[in-house]
Design a protein around this motif. Sequence first.
Motif, short mmCIF file in Angstrom:
data_model
loop_
_atom_site.label_atom_id
_atom_site.label_comp_id
_atom_site.label_asym_id
_atom_site.label_seq_id
_atom_site.Cartn_x
_atom_site.Cartn_y
_atom_site.Cartn_z
N LEU A 86 0.95 -1.06 0.11
CA LEU A 86 0.06 0.09 0.09
C LEU A 86 0.66 1.40 0.01
CD1 LEU A 86 -3.05 -0.95 2.36
CD2 LEU A 86 -3.00 -0.37 -0.11
N LEU A 87 1.94 1.17 0.72
CA LEU A 87 2.74 2.39 0.58
C LEU A 87 3.56 2.56 -0.76
CD1 LEU A 87 4.87 2.13 4.11
CD2 LEU A 87 2.81 3.71 3.54
N THR A 88 3.74 1.24 -1.62
CA THR A 88 3.96 1.44 -2.96
C THR A 88 3.09 2.27 -3.79
OG1 THR A 88 5.17 -0.57 -2.68
CG2 THR A 88 4.77 0.22 -4.89
N ASP A 89 1.79 2.12 -3.39
CA ASP A 89 0.72 2.52 -4.02
C ASP A 89 0.80 4.24 -3.95
OD1 ASP A 89 -0.56 0.36 -4.98
OD2 ASP A 89 -1.94 0.19 -3.54
N VAL A 90 0.85 4.66 -2.52
CA VAL A 90 1.21 6.12 -2.16
C VAL A 90 2.37 6.78 -2.75
CG1 VAL A 90 1.17 7.77 -0.14
CG2 VAL A 90 -0.12 5.48 0.00
N LEU A 91 3.52 6.03 -2.65
CA LEU A 91 4.68 6.53 -3.41
C LEU A 91 4.52 6.83 -4.80
CD1 LEU A 91 7.34 4.32 -1.30
CD2 LEU A 91 7.05 6.79 -1.14
N HIS A 92 3.90 5.92 -5.37
CA HIS A 92 3.74 5.93 -6.82
C HIS A 92 2.69 7.22 -7.27
CE1 HIS A 92 2.34 4.02 -10.94
NE2 HIS A 92 3.12 5.09 -11.19
N SER A 93 1.82 7.40 -6.59
CA SER A 93 0.84 8.38 -6.60
C SER A 93 1.66 9.73 -6.40
CB SER A 93 -0.45 8.03 -5.49
OG SER A 93 -1.30 9.19 -5.73
N ARG A 94 2.25 9.78 -5.37
CA ARG A 94 2.89 11.07 -5.19
C ARG A 94 3.97 11.51 -6.31
NH1 ARG A 94 -0.95 12.82 -2.09
NH2 ARG A 94 -0.73 12.40 0.13
N LEU A 95 4.59 10.30 -6.80
CA LEU A 95 5.55 10.55 -7.97
C LEU A 95 4.88 11.00 -9.05
CD1 LEU A 95 7.93 7.60 -7.65
CD2 LEU A 95 8.65 10.03 -7.59
N LEU A 96 3.67 10.80 -9.50
CA LEU A 96 2.91 10.88 -10.59
C LEU A 96 2.27 12.30 -10.37
CD1 LEU A 96 0.74 7.81 -11.17
CD2 LEU A 96 2.58 8.70 -12.73
N GLU A 97 1.95 12.84 -9.34
CA GLU A 97 1.75 14.04 -8.93
C GLU A 97 2.65 15.16 -9.27
OE1 GLU A 97 -1.51 12.84 -5.43
OE2 GLU A 97 0.27 13.89 -4.92
N ALA A 98 3.89 14.74 -8.97
CA ALA A 98 5.10 15.69 -9.09
C ALA A 98 5.66 15.74 -10.39
CB ALA A 98 6.32 15.03 -8.35
N GLY A 99 5.06 14.81 -11.42
CA GLY A 99 5.50 14.98 -12.82
C GLY A 99 6.01 13.59 -13.27
N TRP A 100 6.14 12.51 -12.78
CA TRP A 100 6.74 11.26 -13.00
C TRP A 100 6.19 10.80 -14.16
CZ3 TRP A 100 11.20 8.61 -12.23
CH2 TRP A 100 11.26 7.30 -12.86
N GLY A 101 6.77 10.39 -15.27
CA GLY A 101 6.49 9.61 -16.55
C GLY A 101 7.32 8.96 -17.11
N PRO A 102 7.04 8.54 -18.42
CA PRO A 102 7.84 7.36 -19.29
C PRO A 102 9.45 7.98 -19.27
CG PRO A 102 5.90 7.95 -20.07
CD PRO A 102 5.84 8.80 -19.23
N ASP A 103 9.42 9.15 -19.09
CA ASP A 103 10.94 10.02 -19.17
C ASP A 103 11.61 9.59 -17.82
OD1 ASP A 103 9.17 11.66 -18.07
OD2 ASP A 103 10.13 13.41 -18.97
#
Length: 256
Positions: free
Chosen positions: A113-130
């Motif tokens: 579940l923490l993986t889910d949150v970490l991934h979500s926060r990264l996406l919010e910050a601009g994480w993407g395929p690059d």
Amino acid sequence: MTTTPTVRVLHARRRPALVLVAHGSRDPETSAEIHRLLAVLRAARPELDVRLAHLGLNSPLLPEVLDGLSGPAVLVPLLLSRGYHVKVDLPALLAAAPQVAGVIAPPLGPDPLLTDVLHSRLLEAGWGPDGDAVVLAAAGSRDPDAAVDTETQAALLAARLGVPVRTGAVTGGRSVAEAVARLTAEGHRRVAVASYFTAPGDFARLAAAAGTWITAAPLGAHPAIVDLILTRYRLSSPAGARGTATPTSGALHTVR
């Protein structure tokens, strides 16, 4: 002769109080986020007696909260790994409250579940395929079990993202800046920092300052964090745990 068994039966049937145990911080942003999490938690389970306690720096302190309780309670540490607080402080403080039939749940991490949150926060910050790689920025600890737990969470995040994830500590061990530099030297151009902290504060700001690309927000009052707290509570409650714990969680500590 008959009163003691009656009290025990009442305690067994009473739903345990949920004591959310935070580390404590002088930073007002940290306190504000913890109280937001508390509000979401109470709204999700209004029938539970949910109380917030701190190990230091903020009121109420855990001994004060325990003094106001009697009967069953589950202490859920708002901590992300095993360490001195989980292994020594919490059992000692609970043992000093003989009127509380308490259980200490495992820390929140590592957990999918923490993986889910970490991934979500990264996406919010601009994480993407690059995105090329990630540094999981944690507080750091001299306890080897804490280091193992953080590395396990990094491996879970790496499996989710499909890129290298290295750990970096704000205090002790390999720093966040060193972890970023090593990944950059290996050819990773866009290295994100994932803030492995329960709330904003000095540690999160120091981690962000060490980054060279994007930095994700701390875990905070995310719905999955509420789910994880309630899961720790359920598995640690006498009716739900039945002496078991999830493989990534560690052992349950029971007092009395």
